[in-house]
Scaffold this active site. Sequence first.
Site, PDB file in Angstrom:
ATOM      1  CB  THR A 137      45.750 -40.091 -40.330  1.00 24.55           C
ATOM      2  OG1 THR A 137      47.049 -40.421 -39.851  1.00 24.55           O
ATOM      3  CG2 THR A 137      44.807 -39.885 -39.161  1.00 24.55           C
ATOM      4  CB  SER A 173      46.239 -45.655 -33.036  1.00 24.98           C
ATOM      5  OG  SER A 173      46.481 -44.403 -32.451  1.00 24.98           O
ATOM      6  CD  GLU A 189      56.605 -39.274 -38.960  1.00 21.01           C
ATOM      7  OE1 GLU A 189      57.246 -40.321 -39.111  1.00 21.01           O
ATOM      8  OE2 GLU A 189      56.879 -38.204 -39.546  1.00 21.01           O
ATOM      9  CG  ASN A 247      55.585 -41.232 -28.180  1.00 20.97           C
ATOM     10  OD1 ASN A 247      55.613 -41.195 -29.409  1.00 20.97           O
ATOM     11  ND2 ASN A 247      56.370 -40.494 -27.422  1.00 20.97           N
TER      12      ASN A 247
HETATM   13  C1  LIG Z   1      50.062 -31.794 -36.972  1.00 15.95           C
HETATM   14  C2  LIG Z   1      49.778 -33.200 -37.431  1.00 15.95           C
HETATM   15  C3  LIG Z   1      50.362 -33.662 -38.595  1.00 15.95           C
HETATM   16  C4  LIG Z   1      50.077 -34.951 -39.052  1.00 15.95           C
HETATM   17  N1  LIG Z   1      50.603 -35.370 -40.239  1.00 15.95           N
HETATM   18  C5  LIG Z   1      50.188 -36.554 -40.761  1.00 15.95           C
HETATM   19  C6  LIG Z   1      50.586 -36.934 -42.080  1.00 15.95           C
HETATM   20  O1  LIG Z   1      51.327 -36.232 -42.751  1.00 15.95           O
HETATM   21  N2  LIG Z   1      50.099 -38.087 -42.573  1.00 15.95           N
HETATM   22  C7  LIG Z   1      49.256 -38.905 -41.864  1.00 15.95           C
HETATM   23  O2  LIG Z   1      48.843 -39.948 -42.366  1.00 15.95           O
HETATM   24  N3  LIG Z   1      48.885 -38.571 -40.598  1.00 15.95           N
HETATM   25  C8  LIG Z   1      49.319 -37.425 -40.040  1.00 15.95           C
HETATM   26  N4  LIG Z   1      48.918 -37.062 -38.780  1.00 15.95           N
HETATM   27  C9  LIG Z   1      48.053 -37.957 -38.041  1.00 15.95           C
HETATM   28  C10 LIG Z   1      48.738 -38.674 -36.894  1.00 15.95           C
HETATM   29  O3  LIG Z   1      49.662 -39.604 -37.383  1.00 15.95           O
HETATM   30  C11 LIG Z   1      47.643 -39.302 -36.007  1.00 15.95           C
HETATM   31  O4  LIG Z   1      47.001 -38.229 -35.352  1.00 15.95           O
HETATM   32  C12 LIG Z   1      48.196 -40.298 -35.021  1.00 15.95           C
HETATM   33  O5  LIG Z   1      48.633 -41.461 -35.674  1.00 15.95           O
HETATM   34  C13 LIG Z   1      47.157 -40.702 -33.954  1.00 15.95           C
HETATM   35  O6  LIG Z   1      45.942 -41.054 -34.536  1.00 15.95           O
HETATM   36  P1  LIG Z   1      44.586 -40.376 -33.995  1.00 15.95           P
HETATM   37  O7  LIG Z   1      44.771 -38.908 -33.995  1.00 15.95           O
HETATM   38  O8  LIG Z   1      43.450 -40.907 -34.776  1.00 15.95           O
HETATM   39  O9  LIG Z   1      44.474 -40.846 -32.502  1.00 15.95           O
HETATM   40  P2  LIG Z   1      43.705 -42.196 -31.913  1.00 15.95           P
HETATM   41  O10 LIG Z   1      44.066 -43.333 -32.741  1.00 15.95           O
HETATM   42  O11 LIG Z   1      42.257 -41.804 -31.830  1.00 15.95           O
HETATM   43  O12 LIG Z   1      44.334 -42.275 -30.512  1.00 15.95           O
HETATM   44  C14 LIG Z   1      44.154 -41.270 -29.503  1.00 15.95           C
HETATM   45  C15 LIG Z   1      45.048 -41.615 -28.323  1.00 15.95           C
HETATM   46  O13 LIG Z   1      44.588 -42.847 -27.719  1.00 15.95           O
HETATM   47  C16 LIG Z   1      45.678 -43.595 -27.260  1.00 15.95           C
HETATM   48  N5  LIG Z   1      45.682 -44.910 -27.946  1.00 15.95           N
HETATM   49  C17 LIG Z   1      45.084 -45.260 -29.110  1.00 15.95           C
HETATM   50  N6  LIG Z   1      45.298 -46.547 -29.406  1.00 15.95           N
HETATM   51  C18 LIG Z   1      46.044 -47.053 -28.407  1.00 15.95           C
HETATM   52  C19 LIG Z   1      46.616 -48.332 -28.136  1.00 15.95           C
HETATM   53  N7  LIG Z   1      46.445 -49.385 -28.948  1.00 15.95           N
HETATM   54  N8  LIG Z   1      47.359 -48.479 -27.003  1.00 15.95           N
HETATM   55  C20 LIG Z   1      47.560 -47.439 -26.171  1.00 15.95           C
HETATM   56  N9  LIG Z   1      47.052 -46.207 -26.378  1.00 15.95           N
HETATM   57  C21 LIG Z   1      46.308 -46.006 -27.475  1.00 15.95           C
HETATM   58  C22 LIG Z   1      46.938 -42.777 -27.562  1.00 15.95           C
HETATM   59  O14 LIG Z   1      47.257 -42.011 -26.423  1.00 15.95           O
HETATM   60  C23 LIG Z   1      46.502 -41.871 -28.688  1.00 15.95           C
HETATM   61  O15 LIG Z   1      47.260 -40.659 -28.737  1.00 15.95           O
HETATM   62  C24 LIG Z   1      49.220 -35.792 -38.297  1.00 15.95           C
HETATM   63  C25 LIG Z   1      48.657 -35.327 -37.098  1.00 15.95           C
HETATM   64  C26 LIG Z   1      48.917 -34.050 -36.675  1.00 15.95           C
HETATM   65  C27 LIG Z   1      48.261 -33.563 -35.406  1.00 15.95           C
END
Ligand SMILES: Cc1cc2nc3c(=O)[nH]c(=O)nc-3n(C[C@H](O)[C@H](O)[C@H](O)COP(=O)(O)OP(=O)(O)OC[C@H]3O[C@@H](n4cnc5c(N)ncnc54)[C@H](O)[C@@H]3O)c2cc1C
Length: 490
Positions: A128, A134, A365, A368
């Site tokens: 990330t 995502s 990860e 959903n």
């Molecule tokens: C406590 C914690 C620990 C973590 N640990 C790790 C780690 O160890 N390593 C690592 O790499 N990452 C880690 N993460 C990051 C995590 O994997 C990401 O937060 C997650 O993949 C979502 O990415 P984002 O936060 O950028 O959300 P965005 O990509 O900005 O998405 C926000 C929301 O929009 C919606 N959305 C986005 N795209 C779509 C789509 N195509 N279709 C439908 N809905 C969509 C979903 O509801 C999503 O939740 C961690 C996050 C947290 C909070």
Amino acid sequence: MRADVVDERTEVVDALREQVRRFCEREVNARDIDAAARIPKAVLEGLGALGVFGVTLPEAYGGAGLRLEDACRLVDELARHDRSVAVSVGLHLGLGTRGLVRYGTAAQHERWLPKLASGEAIAAFSTTEPGAGSDLSSLRTVAKEDGAHLVVDGEKSYVTNGGFAGLFTVAVSTPGLGGAQRGQSLVLVEPTDPGFSVQREEHKLGLKGSSTTGLVFENARLPRERLLGEPGQGPRMLAHILSWGRTLMSAGCCGGAAYCLDKTVAHAQQRTQFGRPLAALDVVKERLALMHARHFAMEALVLATARQQDDEALAVHSLAAKVFCSEGAGWVADEAVQLHGGLGFIEETGVAMVLRDVRVTRIFEGANDVLLTHLGTAELTRRASEGRRHSVSEVEAALDDFALSLHSTHKLRVFRQPRLLHALGAATAWVMASRAATQRAHLTQHPTQLAFAKLVEQQAHAAVARASTPLTDDTLVHAALGLERTGARP
Ligand SMILES: Cc1cc2nc3c(=O)[nH]c(=O)nc-3n(C[C@H](O)[C@H](O)[C@H](O)COP(=O)(O)OP(=O)(O)OC[C@H]3O[C@@H](n4cnc5c(N)ncnc54)[C@H](O)[C@@H]3O)c2cc1C
């Protein structure tokens, strides 16, 4: 989480699990960890001494060489005591070390695996970025070749174990490397690498004891030998690593749900209202039965997933497990708060913390919402090529009908309609969970388990019916227009 197929390794894991349980009862205080927002060093060292950090690492390097299923059972146990500890260990065994074990060279194994197996070094994993969550295709952290080195620049976010990790597996963009102009690769990074720094700890809603930090690469020079696996093959390796990560995370969800369930059953038996224990009230009985059944299906799906030997089957199962278990854990924890009444809202009771802790499992990860679309796509591809199947259960047949009707109505255009794929993914997760629960109950022939499996099957039917009658386009267009006009919530 009891193994449903017992073999000689199960006994080894049972013994280790019992040691871990006793250790946690003695040394792990979830409330203190939550309040201090850190796991005491002695807890991590104690788990290291028990061999927990090496369970899935090769025996040749000090690990126990156990299977994914075995690690799931340990993570489940840890999550019953503390979710932050479970996530830290699960991350180490899955996302943190799986890439190194599977794709690492002999030299890389020699250098890091012994320390990772003993817990002297804990592993972290990072894809990330501030601009790439995502959408992993948009990584901006870039590694460029400079003679015998790679020079890395960029920023990473939310890295679990970031604050104390001894090794980071990091996904980077590597234009030109391995032949692909937009290729991505994995690199191994140590905290002392020049130009690399770990940022401050994030303050979180739950999992407060787990470490979550950003990473910064400023002209960081890594020897070329830090490349993990083939250059340019990052996405292929990530698919396998994430399958492990998601399965272990799902096991943690089972442990959190089990804790809530046990507490709620005890409370409902002991608390008297209307002259009877809560557990004797019809509505409460029904809710407890549904909680039990959901938890039973979560465990069954995790075990079925962890047993998949084929990479593709593991990937699809782990999508279903991740979604089903994260939603299930949230639902069970919420029901636990409700059935505890006011007590449920009080931190000392313990279930409120689980509700906070498991919330993120629907986000990390892979959110959903995104994974359901992937699951729907995988399911549709498979069903379209296999056609209608004979001698399947009613609920499987209903899912077949739904998938095939999507395919015949929309033809290949359906693959460009995320809403439909998402709906199919949601139904698929329930049906896969129902299948796993039924198989598990048939193995034991235990009447209660057979009843749980039936309950889950009924809910899977309802999930398929719900998914096949989505909101109409008209309704959504209307609502979306309202949003556009006001620029905000009407
Ligand atoms: C406590 C914690 C620990 C973590 N640990 C790790 C780690 O160890 N390593 C690592 O790499 N990452 C880690 N993460 C990051 C995590 O994997 C990401 O937060 C997650 O993949 C979502 O990415 P984002 O936060 O950028 O959300 P965005 O990509 O900005 O998405 C926000 C929301 O929009 C919606 N959305 C986005 N795209 C779509 C789509 N195509 N279709 C439908 N809905 C969509 C979903 O509801 C999503 O939740 C961690 C996050 C947290 C909070």
